[in-house]
Design an enzyme around this catalytic site. Structure first.
Site, short mmCIF file in Angstrom:
data_model
loop_
_atom_site.label_atom_id
_atom_site.label_comp_id
_atom_site.label_asym_id
_atom_site.label_seq_id
_atom_site.Cartn_x
_atom_site.Cartn_y
_atom_site.Cartn_z
N LYS A 280 0.85 -1.38 0.36
CA LYS A 280 -0.20 0.17 0.25
C LYS A 280 0.71 0.75 0.18
CE LYS A 280 -4.99 1.37 2.54
NZ LYS A 280 -5.07 0.90 3.37
N GLU A 365 -19.20 -4.27 11.93
CA GLU A 365 -20.22 -3.67 12.35
C GLU A 365 -20.62 -4.55 13.43
OE1 GLU A 365 -18.39 -1.40 9.11
OE2 GLU A 365 -19.16 -3.22 9.32
N ARG A 393 -24.88 -0.69 8.65
CA ARG A 393 -24.90 -2.05 8.46
C ARG A 393 -25.05 -2.83 9.96
NH1 ARG A 393 -19.09 -3.00 5.30
NH2 ARG A 393 -20.70 -3.93 3.86
#
Length: 632
Positions: A280, A365, A393
């Site tokens: 990344k 979540e 969610r």
């Protein structure tokens, strides 16, 4: 430059490997330069340059479907599909979206701003392809962080069962937004360290097939031995047990390796998982060194990596984090929970101060919500820090596990209201609607950062069930902070400006808009009262009844969907009490999705401005003609 010649993916087909490598370098430089001005998701896109190039080089978008999980790593895809010249408008109002956007290009086939949806979408497209008798490829690109989401695991299970032709590319950079957590993360770590499995399996197949006459039969009957080899060498066994053919790990920055593996993957029947290791922030040292900071970045100086920041009061998120530390020093029950957003939720300093009381569950979540309920039932004080758009969610868990059981959970709901450049997938404009109707829940919103601190004290002291604070993604007002925190009586509103012409009932940053509107109307002799409706649930019923007795005209101002918001709650209250004489006008967000841009531009689009509010009040008070242009 090669990049200047690429106006569509068809231009990649005739390039050599060295030319693709040259193009990768040019794309990285382009992204570094453009995002230094606009900001955006730099590190994720630098990490997928070669991968995206090879996908478009081998396959034929849009016939072949590329589905990017979340979509914030799609900048390279946008460049290769003819949108390079729009990057000056990235994440700006009416400009290029920072996520996949179907209305932008035929090459954008699936929109997502939340993680872990790509595998389900890919399965749907593979099923549709087969039902229509077509033969295109379906390729899903999902990160190792997103793979921990429950929805992704559900999809893996279904894909493996159905055995549809489908390619899943696991982009493994060991990071989502924050460092990944969990057993699956550690499992992938084992695979990264073991690169021998695929070679050993291929060598065994090759040797058996070389035996004259009986080699083919031996190869067929050696499957059990090959299975034993899988278990012995670990690599990919989990995915093969799910029903996938596993390839990898492969260096995600080696174009030749990627081409060879993806060519092979495209010829294998059934579901295939290609495990790609990427870095990344690849190619820009500041982003490689701190991929969390550079995941989503504001404008910066290329040479130094110094971020250009506006000077001003702290953001509400920072106030939340600092105040939680202050409260946790006094109350050992407090535990912070986050679904993979410790930095975005302002909890990094809390984690340093109280490492044992900081729980990052990863992209989960729903799990975070139910776990918070259990923590509360065992006598702790869980503070569940989550963005408004991500709390959606966990709706079932909020209803069923927290509110139904009246668990003492504190919700710290960040990014409530407009969020600016992240746009419609991240707007926090629905949480009042999906929370206020749930029994047992208290819901508040502060007008400034000092009231935010007081609400946090209120929430920690409250022991009669779940309580939530929603707060915006903006800086505070720079108000003076109380040295000693005092709670606010539950369900009480405050009058912040007196007046008898009309009343504006507002929440959060809309108090400032209300003040500005009142100043415009004051020039025409109108004195507008302003009420801070800091408790959305419960309402201040005594104050609402007194306003009804007074018969004053009311305008409700909220940075939230008009349906089901504070204004709806007030109208419902008056209806229950058979009060039909009150004129109540709601100014909020209409029934539409609001796209990316600055928060100021988003508010202007829907009329959350002082001028519009003053105009609405003018129409409610026709007694005299009033100027509302802001001119004296």
């Amino acid at each position: 430059m090669l990049l200047d010649t690429i106006d569509g993916p068809h231009k990649l087909k005739g390039l050599t490997i060295p030319q693709l490598e040259e193009l990768a370098g040019e794309i990285r430089q382009f992204l570094i330069e453009k995002l230094s001005v606009t900001g955006g998701h730099l590190a994720p896109n630098l990490g997928v340059v070669e991968l995206t190039l090879v996908l478009h080089y081998l396959y034929d978008s849009p016939k072949d479907k590329f589905i990017f999980d979340v979509g914030h790593q799609s900048y390279v895809h946008k460049i290769l599909t003819g949108r390079m010249n729009q990057f000056d408008t990235l994440r700006k109002y009416k400009g290029l979206c920072g996520f996949i956007k179907r209305s932008e290009s035929e090459h954008d086939v699936w929109e997502a701003g939340h993680s872990s949806t790509s595998l389900s979408a890919a399965m749907g497209m593979a099923l549709a392809r087969d039902l229509k008798g077509e033969s295109n490829k379906v390729v899903a690109v999902i990160g190792d962080g997103a793979l921990t989401g429950g929805m992704a695991l559900e999809a893996l299970n279904h894909i493996g069962h159905e055995k549809k032709n489908l390619i899943v590319i696991l982009n493994d950079n060991e990071m989502s937004i924050a460092p990944n957590v969990g057993a699956l993360h550690h499992y992938l770590g084992k695979i990264r360290s073991d690169r021998h499995y695929q070679k050993a399996k291929d060598d065994l197949q090759y040797l058996l097939n070389k035996i004259p006459a009986i080699g083919g039969k031996l190869a067929k009957t050696a499957e059990r031995f090959k299975d034993s080899l899988k278990y012995l060498l670990v690599s990919g066994i989990l995915f093969e047990q799910f029903g996938f053919t596993y390839f990898g790990p492969v260096d995600g920055h080696d174009i030749t390796q990627l081409r060879d593996i993806l060519e092979q993957a495209g010829s294998v029947p059934g579901p295939v998982l290609v495990h790609v290791i990427t870095v990344k922030g690849k190619g820009y040292s500041p982003a490689e060194a701190d991929s969390f900071k550079w995941h989503g970045i504001t404008p910066y100086k290329i040479e130094s990596g110094q971020v250009v920041k506006a000077v001003g009061p702290p953001m509400y998120t920072e106030v939340f984090g600092d105040t939680l530390i202050e409260l946790a020093e006094q109350d050992s029950r407090i535990v912070a929970i986050t679904p993979a957003m410790p930095g975005g939720s302002g909890l990094l300093k809390f984690a340093d101060k109280f490492p044992g009381r900081m729980i990052d569950v990863g992209i989960a979540e729903q799990h975070a919500a139910t776990m918070s309920a259990a923590l509360a039932m065992e006598g702790l004080k869980p503070v569940y820090a989550v963005y408004s758009t991500f709390l959606q969610r966990a709706y079932d868990q909020v209803v069923h596990d927290i509110c139904r059981q009246n668990a003492n959970v504190v919700f710290a709901i960040d990014r409530a209201g407009f969020v600016g450049p992240d746009g419609e997938t991240h707007q926090g404009v629905y949480d009042i609607s999906y929370l206020r109707h749930i029994p047992n829940l208290v819901l508040m919103m502060p007008k400034d950062e000092n009231e935010m601190r007081r609400m946090m004290k209120t929430a920690i002291d409250y022991n009669d069930g779940p309580i939530a604070i929603r707060y915006p993604r903006i800086n505070g007002l720079g108000v003076e902070m109380d040295e000693v925190l005092k709670p606010i009586p539950i369900g009480t509103w405050e009058t912040v400006r007196d007046g008898d012409s009309a009343v504006i009932v507002a929440i959060g940053p809309m108090l400032q808009v209300a003040e500005e509107a009142a100043e415009l109307l004051k020039r025409d002799g109108q004195q507008v009262r302003i009420i801070n409706a800091r408790f959305i649930k419960p309402l201040d019923e005594q104050l609402l009844l007194s306003l009804a007795e007074e018969g004053i005209q009311m305008l409700v101002l909220e940075e939230h969907a008009e349906q089901g918001g504070l204004g709806s709650a007030i109208l419902e209250f008056y209806s229950r009490h058979n009060i039909y004489s009150m004129a109540v006008r709601i100014v909020g967000i209409p029934d539409q999705f609001i796209e990316h841009g600055s928060i100021k531009e988003q508010r202007q689009e829907v009329g959350l401005t002082a001028e519009h509010v003053a105009s609405e009040l003018t129409n409610m008070l026709p007694r005299r003609r009033m100027r509302v242009t802001g001119q004296p």
